[in-house]
Design an enzyme around this catalytic site. Structure first.
Site, PDB file in Angstrom:
ATOM      1  N   SER A 152     -34.370  26.446  31.439  1.00 15.77           N
ATOM      2  CA  SER A 152     -35.527  26.774  30.711  1.00 15.77           C
ATOM      3  C   SER A 152     -36.579  26.249  31.853  1.00 15.77           C
ATOM      4  O   SER A 152     -36.163  26.628  33.143  1.00 15.77           O
ATOM      5  CB  SER A 152     -35.785  25.846  29.615  1.00 15.77           C
ATOM      6  OG  SER A 152     -36.944  26.366  28.822  1.00 15.77           O
ATOM      7  N   ASP A 207     -32.018  36.117  25.179  1.00 16.32           N
ATOM      8  CA  ASP A 207     -33.086  34.693  25.380  1.00 16.32           C
ATOM      9  C   ASP A 207     -34.176  35.224  25.896  1.00 16.32           C
ATOM     10  O   ASP A 207     -34.356  36.049  26.748  1.00 16.32           O
ATOM     11  CB  ASP A 207     -32.292  33.992  26.733  1.00 16.32           C
ATOM     12  CG  ASP A 207     -32.966  32.699  27.093  1.00 16.32           C
ATOM     13  OD1 ASP A 207     -34.270  32.731  26.487  1.00 16.32           O
ATOM     14  OD2 ASP A 207     -32.516  31.797  27.593  1.00 16.32           O
ATOM     15  N   HIS A 258     -31.803  31.068  23.496  1.00 13.76           N
ATOM     16  CA  HIS A 258     -32.110  30.114  24.737  1.00 13.76           C
ATOM     17  C   HIS A 258     -31.592  28.930  24.534  1.00 13.76           C
ATOM     18  O   HIS A 258     -31.355  28.054  25.831  1.00 13.76           O
ATOM     19  CB  HIS A 258     -33.649  29.881  24.599  1.00 13.76           C
ATOM     20  CG  HIS A 258     -34.309  29.196  25.792  1.00 13.76           C
ATOM     21  ND1 HIS A 258     -34.275  29.649  27.128  1.00 13.76           N
ATOM     22  CD2 HIS A 258     -35.020  28.055  25.855  1.00 13.76           C
ATOM     23  CE1 HIS A 258     -34.614  28.695  27.953  1.00 13.76           C
ATOM     24  NE2 HIS A 258     -35.344  27.842  27.196  1.00 13.76           N
TER      25      HIS A 258
END
Ligand SMILES: *[C@@H]1O[C@H](CO)[C@@H](O)[C@H](O)[C@H]1NC(C)=O
Ligand SMILES: *[C@@H]1O[C@H](CO)[C@@H](O)[C@H](O)[C@H]1NC(C)=O
Length: 270
Positions: A152, A207, A258
């Site tokens: 991330s 994602d 994610h």
């Protein structure tokens, strides 16, 4: 040897330099997820499934910026003979996704390129700490490889850090997971020039995060994408502006996608 044979050898050598190894990708995903654990657990390497599966980290030191809420850790991975530098993503991913802005800031004068202001600020908040720690590891493990990883926002910070190392002449292996787009097309060119970075930009299915900030607002990803989808993965094409047949092709994105990478959960029980 004819020049065409030499050319062929060069092409083969170049192609084989990039080999996606899923076992190594999985290990780096696990190390990235461990960064979400409390500092004491990381320093002690008692980080749930991560330390059970990958017990070989020693000399672990957490670095963080409490004001900016950014964090990571550095360690030596005995099994890989590598110094690993891991950047943590946001502690509240849902809010973070909603709040991602679109501002850009100059990266440096030489590249005339621009990067995402928030992601770069996050990296700069940790840079003095990692710059302080890293040389000690190089002195202690002079023959080690250098691995940088993150999930991330941690992927974005890892991208900046890998580039910093490559700019100083180091060879770096970079694994990012669900990284947002970090810079403009000129930044793509600048980063791509540093062939000492081997970047595996792993994207899981739909994602959401790799779709932000928007391509249409002049943000490009760095190569090379490895896209997991439909129970398999694709090693995507190297291209300025993304392989449009990989995750770029996804029309409906998923925040849930994610939090799982290569069969591992970002929620580590630690
Ligand atoms: C460190 O690890 C040991 C065993 O691996 C455990 O007993 C101890 O509670 C841990 N300490 C912290 C602060 O996590
Ligand atoms: C993922 O993207 C594909 C292709 O755009 C779409 O068909 C599918 O419904 C999406 N799945 C989710 C969970 O959003």
């Amino acid at each position: 040897m004819t020049s065409s044979k030499i050319l062929l050898l060069i092409l083969v050598a170049t192609a084989s330099a990039f080999t996606y190894n899923e076992a190594i990708a999985k290990e780096n995903a696990a190390l990235s997820f461990a960064a979400y654990c409390p500092n004491a657990a990381i320093n002690n390497w008692s980080v749930g499934y991560v330390s059970n599966q990958y017990p070989d980290l020693t000399n672990i030191e957490v670095f963080e910026n409490l004001i900016q809420g950014t964090k990571g850790y550095i360690a030596y991975n005995k099994k890989e003979s590598a110094i690993v530098v891991v950047f943590r993503g946001s502690s509240n991913i849902q809010n973070w996704i909603e709040d991602v802005s679109f501002g850009k800031i100059a990266y440096n004068l030489a590249c005339k390129c621009r990067v995402h202001t928030g992601f770069y600020d996050a990296f700069l908040s940790l840079k003095p700490k990692i710059d302080n720690l890293f040389p000690g590891y190089v002195t202690k493990y002079p023959y080690a490889s250098i691995h940088v990883t993150g999930h991330s926002l941690g992927g974005a910070m890892g991208t900046f850090y890998a580039l910093q190392l490559a700019e100083s002449g180091k060879t770096v292996q970079l694994f990012t997971y669900g990284s947002p787009r970090v810079g403009d097309p000129d930044f793509y060119d600048w980063f791509t020039k540093y062939t000492k970075i081997t970047h595996f930009r792993v994207v899981n299915q739909n994602d959401t995060v790799p779709h932000i900030p928007l391509y249409a607002m002049g943000f490009y990803h760095q190569d090379r994408e490895i896209w997991y989808h439909d129970g398999t993965h694709t090693v995507c094409a190297v291209t300025r502006g993304e392989d449009k047949t990989c995750s770029y092709s996804v029309k409906s994105t998923s925040n849930a996608d994610h939090s799982t990478y290569i069969g591992l959960s970002s929620q580590v029980d630690c």
